[in-house]
Design an enzyme around this catalytic site. Sequence first.
Site, PDB file in Angstrom:
ATOM      1  N   ARG A   1      -0.394 -12.820   8.681  1.00  0.00           N
ATOM      2  CA  ARG A   1       0.546 -13.107   9.750  1.00  0.00           C
ATOM      3  C   ARG A   1      -0.023 -13.894  10.926  1.00  0.00           C
ATOM      4  O   ARG A   1       0.721 -14.564  11.625  1.00  0.00           O
ATOM      5  CB  ARG A   1       1.130 -11.792  10.291  1.00  0.00           C
ATOM      6  CG  ARG A   1       1.920 -11.064   9.247  1.00  0.00           C
ATOM      7  CD  ARG A   1       2.406  -9.712   9.753  1.00  0.00           C
ATOM      8  NE  ARG A   1       3.178  -9.061   8.716  1.00  0.00           N
ATOM      9  CZ  ARG A   1       4.465  -9.297   8.470  1.00  0.00           C
ATOM     10  NH1 ARG A   1       5.116 -10.159   9.201  1.00  0.00           N
ATOM     11  NH2 ARG A   1       5.092  -8.677   7.495  1.00  0.00           N
TER      12      ARG A   1
ATOM     13  N   HIS B   1       1.183  -1.489  -1.309  1.00  0.00           N
ATOM     14  CA  HIS B   1       1.621  -2.837  -1.691  1.00  0.00           C
ATOM     15  C   HIS B   1       0.964  -3.334  -2.968  1.00  0.00           C
ATOM     16  O   HIS B   1       0.974  -4.522  -3.261  1.00  0.00           O
ATOM     17  CB  HIS B   1       1.369  -3.813  -0.533  1.00  0.00           C
ATOM     18  CG  HIS B   1       2.154  -3.476   0.699  1.00  0.00           C
ATOM     19  ND1 HIS B   1       1.802  -3.908   1.956  1.00  0.00           N
ATOM     20  CD2 HIS B   1       3.287  -2.740   0.863  1.00  0.00           C
ATOM     21  CE1 HIS B   1       2.674  -3.449   2.846  1.00  0.00           C
ATOM     22  NE2 HIS B   1       3.582  -2.745   2.203  1.00  0.00           N
TER      23      HIS B   1
END
Length: 255
Positions: A43, A128
């Site tokens: 990010r 994840h």
Amino acid sequence: MRLIASDLQSGVERLGEMIAGARVIVPFTGAGISTECGIPDFRSPGGIWTRNRPIPFDEFVASQEARDESWRRRFAMEEVFAAAKPGRGHRALASLYRAGKVPAVITQNIDNLHQASGFAGEHVIELHGNTTYARCIGCGQAYPLDWVRHRFDGDGFAPNCTGCDEPVKTATISFGQIMPDDEMRRATALSQACDLFIAIGSSLVVWPAAGFPMMAKNAGARLVIINREPTEQDDIADLVIHDDIGEALGPFVAN
């Protein structure tokens, strides 16, 4: 009472006191713990998602072109993942694990570095998934990456499962893909049972994973957040360290 460490030394000293007094510690790790290992985060400026738009799960399923691009990106990162070794943060958590303080680690990461640092595979709760192998999205058959690469390099197309002919993707959770039930249940149970929860290197903006620190706090645990940048949950933490993760956790690596 919330304490934002005024400097690294005072933060490390306070963290050491909290670790010493804790009975059950649950670490929760994000991409920031692996950046010193050479794995870029997603990010921040220059991160992976600033260079490549994420491919959602429904797009992967629907489009051969999207599947091909997904595997092209994965193999372009192979040298980075293969060369990465556990950093000081991983090794510090593994030291606490060996000392019996940490029953398991909850991670948003897909890089397998907690296992490489000394955690048993069953004690790494991968919310994840894991990028070091592949899995059929239909029947769940696991495949080594070399199997995928051989077929991808052979005809230029992402392969399908030899058993059910459904697409094969990295064993990771993509946007729009259902979170793994077992891992979510285990992470919930650990968060509610610990007395010290340490969130490390996570921006705490990806839900539902970002809910675990708050869940632990609401269940009575002390909450520590170690992250270079502020997070939206700093206000509820008992200790916040805005500094380099390797420097903050390095003192807890057992010799």
